[in-house]
Design a protein around this motif. Structure first.
Motif, mmCIF file in Angstrom:
data_model
loop_
_atom_site.group_PDB
_atom_site.id
_atom_site.type_symbol
_atom_site.label_atom_id
_atom_site.label_comp_id
_atom_site.label_asym_id
_atom_site.label_seq_id
_atom_site.Cartn_x
_atom_site.Cartn_y
_atom_site.Cartn_z
ATOM 1 N N GLY A 62 -8.360 4.056 -1.732
ATOM 2 C CA GLY A 62 -9.575 4.299 -0.970
ATOM 3 C C GLY A 62 -10.015 5.735 -1.122
ATOM 4 N N GLU A 121 -4.719 11.001 1.747
ATOM 5 C CA GLU A 121 -5.978 11.643 1.385
ATOM 6 C C GLU A 121 -5.716 12.828 0.454
ATOM 7 O OE1 GLU A 121 -5.251 10.597 4.331
ATOM 8 O OE2 GLU A 121 -6.994 9.797 5.370
ATOM 9 N N PRO A 174 -4.592 3.056 0.944
ATOM 10 C CA PRO A 174 -5.163 4.362 1.294
ATOM 11 C C PRO A 174 -5.363 5.293 0.106
ATOM 12 C CG PRO A 174 -3.531 3.739 2.890
ATOM 13 C CD PRO A 174 -3.492 2.688 1.829
ATOM 14 N N TRP A 234 -13.983 5.682 7.717
ATOM 15 C CA TRP A 234 -14.311 4.488 6.915
ATOM 16 C C TRP A 234 -13.112 3.528 6.906
ATOM 17 C CZ3 TRP A 234 -12.590 3.144 1.713
ATOM 18 C CH2 TRP A 234 -13.383 2.209 1.074
ATOM 19 N N HIS A 235 -11.907 4.086 6.824
ATOM 20 C CA HIS A 235 -10.695 3.286 6.684
ATOM 21 C C HIS A 235 -10.242 2.679 8.009
ATOM 22 C CE1 HIS A 235 -6.866 1.997 5.131
ATOM 23 N NE2 HIS A 235 -6.203 2.830 5.895
ATOM 24 N N TYR A 277 -13.579 9.708 4.935
ATOM 25 C CA TYR A 277 -12.778 8.609 4.389
ATOM 26 C C TYR A 277 -11.973 7.937 5.492
ATOM 27 C CZ TYR A 277 -8.685 6.253 2.910
ATOM 28 O OH TYR A 277 -7.703 5.317 2.842
ATOM 29 N N ARG A 278 -11.329 8.748 6.360
ATOM 30 C CA ARG A 278 -10.432 8.170 7.366
ATOM 31 C C ARG A 278 -11.201 7.276 8.344
ATOM 32 N NH1 ARG A 278 -4.883 7.981 9.087
ATOM 33 N NH2 ARG A 278 -4.487 9.029 7.136
ATOM 34 N N ASN A 306 0.803 -1.225 0.000
ATOM 35 C CA ASN A 306 0.000 0.000 0.000
ATOM 36 C C ASN A 306 0.829 1.266 0.000
ATOM 37 O OD1 ASN A 306 -2.296 -1.466 0.040
ATOM 38 N ND2 ASN A 306 -2.712 -1.202 2.201
ATOM 39 N N PRO A 309 -12.650 -2.008 3.814
ATOM 40 C CA PRO A 309 -12.095 -0.637 3.870
ATOM 41 C C PRO A 309 -10.764 -0.585 4.602
ATOM 42 C CG PRO A 309 -14.357 -0.679 4.668
ATOM 43 C CD PRO A 309 -13.947 -2.091 4.484
ATOM 44 N N PHE A 310 -10.528 -1.543 5.505
ATOM 45 C CA PHE A 310 -9.299 -1.526 6.297
ATOM 46 C C PHE A 310 -8.081 -1.899 5.467
ATOM 47 C CE2 PHE A 310 -6.562 -4.279 9.100
ATOM 48 C CZ PHE A 310 -5.847 -3.221 9.637
#
Lengths: 385, 341
Positions: B166, B276, B163, B211-212, B208-209, A316, B158-159
């Motif tokens: 996402g 992000e 990033p 959710w992640h 978003y964060r 990632n 989502p995890f």
């Protein structure tokens, strides 16, 4: 486990639990589901503000392949089969294989096999079924949903995304291997040492865990760019320029991930009774022999969890790889920046979406196979640290 | 375990951390006081152009980088003290803004703007992440076995997602007339552009964060809920505690160490908010501390990286995280010492 009746949840609590969970699941899966749908459509459908256009692809159907009800059934069957194999068959297969090859090799083989099979089904078998099965299906075969694989083809073939994929694969494999080798040794040592210094190493690791990665990269960059001059007195002519090379990046990512790995594995090893390796030592083993003969066979659940986290970190990463690798060795995640930063036409945008889905697909397979390990590994490990 | 054996075990790991974490820190610290720049030379150049009745010649002085025998640019490194820090903090503008008590002007300055966003981001997402994680863990703990498997699978998605990807996927839902923007527009009956101003982008980033990271809190809480002592729960029941009281006085105290653990991890991770901004291409509206350093490290149009300023902003970023972590670290330390003795 039976609960006493008074502790059992009441109906209203049950209903709200199911409701919360249902809402969350939609919330969790929707963005991923949606970009997958977008990636298979012509640009005009993909960025339409009408949700039915994105799902059913009206324009796409006019241009290319349409999926009929029966095709959708095939796809549903394939997904269900994948889920079933990943959650039911694969663990049993691995348990059998592990007795012959050892657990890590067994998991690696099983995951590779599963990934190849999934790829075959998605790229070869399903398209063939979709293209040819309609002929003898009659009315059920009228297309209802337009799809196109054109964006995937152009990303992987025309823009050579497979190169980025291979680079990612190499970096990730390197990170997982080195990180686990180094981390298990350190985790075991830290779990069995009662000296003050072990405590200090753990606290230092915690502080290192907190450092933003850009701080570290600011330290590497000048050193890596000038490394051939810096290393010349030691290595002479052979001194390499580390900037742009994959191997140093692997070590950088391993080091960044070490703090988390050693905390996780230390907690895991601390839960293995010390009597086990002490018994081996009474029988005359050194600590290393005790580790190899007694601890290694029982450490795999913890190691697999730690391996998953190393995998995620390597796979990632954007910041480190985008700054330290040159274009030719670039991995997938920074590679995608070249798609979404171009974004001059809407076709470019859908290509970026297709590349994003391509990056997510291996992770999707990974969670399918390893969800039990992620949950149980964290139960046994990090949470007690 | 004897100390010698211990060092053989932890040696490789400690060596890696020393070479790739501790050493760069020292070198960043040193670099922040020095500037490396190409040596410039000034030459007079005469350019002549053919003209009517003979050549027209002009002489001009040109500044160009000095090249050595191999044709490479000669660079020199000089000690500049705190100059890099001054230029990152833009001290003159900062002082002017402070003198006028002008918060708006202060938050126009890159560093303070980034610091404000980073801190707001960290402390807004922290409680929401814990609450969502706990709520999900309690919900999954209530439902039947058959539902648990698929629910955990979907929750983990989502995890594990990359990033940047996402953030991109959320962006594609909202950008332009994206599907959710269309929904909001239909609901409010007015035009909205979510990527045109800072505050909407900030909300999307926090969204978003959460959710992640909420799934990670969920997994940790869910694991811990399996070890709640049932006898304590039943005795609380006999003492007349209702459901809410049992949650408040039995379950949450049981989870307390994990709440500290998750907060610590979350502080570290959201303080380095960065992906992000890349995913949303938000740098013209919203920036974070880590993004500033990244920006200095990226080569500019002429191919130069401002290593010195990057190092200064990196040191400032580091001081920030150290201040944030003092309290949780002391607590971890106290816990650990108590357990060991």
């Amino acid at each position: 486990m039976s609960l006493s009746p008074a502790l059992r949840p009441t109906t209203s609590i049950k209903v709200s639990a199911y409701l919360t969970l249902a809402i969350w699941c939609v919330f969790a899966a929707f963005p991923i589901f949606w970009i997958s749908a977008m990636s298979l459509k012509a640009p005009i459908d993909a960025f339409s503000s009408n949700p039915f256009a994105v799902i059913l692809g009206f324009e796409t159907r006019r241009l290319g392949v349409g999926l009929s009800v029966i095709d959708l059934l095939w796809i549903g069957l394939a997904l269900w089969g994948g889920w079933h194999v990943a959650t039911r068959r694969l663990p049993r297969l691995v348990a059998g294989l592990a007795e012959v090859t050892g657990p890590v090799a067994a998991w690696a083989l099983a995951v590779t096999g599963f990934a190849v099979a999934a790829l075959l089904v998605a790229v070869v078998i399903l398209p063939v079924l979709v293209l040819h099965a309609d002929a003898w299906m009659g009315p059920l075969a009228t297309p209802v949903m337009g799809v196109t694989g054109a964006h995937y083809r152009s990303v992987w073939v025309e823009f050579e995304f497979y190169r980025n994929f291979l680079n990612s694969l190499m970096i990730t494999a390197g990170v997982v291997t080195v990180s686990l080798t180094v981390g298990t040794l350190a985790g075991f040592g830290l779990a069995r040492c009662r000296a003050r210094v072990a405590f200090w190493i753990l606290i230092a690791a915690l502080v290192f865990r907190a450092l933003p990665h850009s701080v570290l990269v600011a330290g590497y960059l000048p050193a890596f760019i000038n490394s051939s001059e810096i290393l010349a007195p030691i290595l002479g002519e052979a001194a390499p320029t580390l900037y742009g090379m994959p191997l140093p990046v692997i070590f950088v990512l391993v080091a960044i991930n070490q703090p988390f790995t050693i905390w996780l594995l230390r907690s895991y090893f601390a839960n293995i009774p010390p009597e086990l390796d002490e018994a081996a030592r009474v029988d005359g083993c050194t600590y290393f022999q005790a580790f190899r003969l007694v601890i290694v066979p029982v450490m795999w659940p913890g190691v697999i969890t730690a391996g998953l986290f190393s995998f995620l970190l390597g796979y990632n990463d954007y910041l480190v790889t985008s700054l330290l690798l040159d274009a030719q060795n670039q991995t997938m995640v920074p590679g995608i920046a070249s798609f979404f930063n171009r974004e001059t036409t809407s076709t470019d945008q859908v290509r970026a979406v297709a590349a994003a889905v391509s990056i997510t697909a291996p992770l999707f397979l990974l969670v399918m196979v390893f969800q039990k390990q992620i949950v149980s590994g964290l139960t046994a490990g990090a949470v007690k640290g | 375990m004897r100390l010698r054996t211990f060092f053989w075990f932890v040696g490789p790991s400690v060596a890696l951390m020393l070479i790739f974490i501790a050493a760069p820190l020292v070198s960043v610290f040193v670099q922040s006081f020095y500037v490396t720049s190409p040596v410039l030379e000034t030459v007079e150049r005469e350019t002549c152009a053919p003209g009517f009745l003979g050549e027209v010649c002009t002489t001009q002085t040109v500044t160009r980088p000095l090249l050595d025998a191999d044709g490479r640019v000669v660079t020199e490194t000089e000690f500049v003290g705190l100059q890099a820090y001054r230029s990152v903090l833009e001290l003159d503008r900062t002082r002017a803004a402070l003198a006028d008590w002008d918060l708006q002007a202060l938050l126009q300055i890159d560093f303070w703007k980034a610091l404000r966003f980073t801190l707001v981001f960290t402390f807004v997402t922290l409680p929401i992440m814990l609450a969502v994680g706990l709520g999900l863990a309690l919900a999954v703990n209530t439902v039947t076995e058959r539902v648990k498997g698929p629910a955990i699978f979907l929750t983990l998605l989502p995890f594990i997602i990359t990033p940047v990807i996402g953030a991109l996927s959320i962006r594609w839902l909202f950008i332009g007339d994206g599907i959710l923007t269309a929904l909001i527009e239909w609901w409010l009956q007015r035009d909205v552009a979510l990527f045109a101003q800072a505050w909407t982008i900030e909300i999307l980033m926090m969204f978003y964060r959460i959710w992640h990271v909420a799934p990670f809190a969920f997994v940790v809480f869910y694991a811990a809920l399996q070890t709640v002592n049932r006898d304590t729960l039943e005795s609380a029941l006999i003492d007349g505690a209702n459901r809410w009281q049992r949650l408040r006085y039995v379950i949450i105290p049981h989870l307390a160490p994990l709440i500290v653990f998750l907060s610590l991890i979350h502080l570290m991770d959201s303080y380095r908010v960065f992906e992000e901004i890349v995913g949303f291409s938000a740098e013209s509206h919203v920036i974070s501390l880590q993004w500033i350093t990244y920006d200095y490290l990226t080569p500019d149009d002429a191919g130069n990286r401002s290593i010195s300023r990057a190092s200064a902003s990196a040191m400032l970023t580091m001081i920030g995280i150290v201040i944030l972590l003092i309290w949780p670290l002391r607590r971890t330390w106290a816990d650990y010492s108590r357990r060991e003795t």
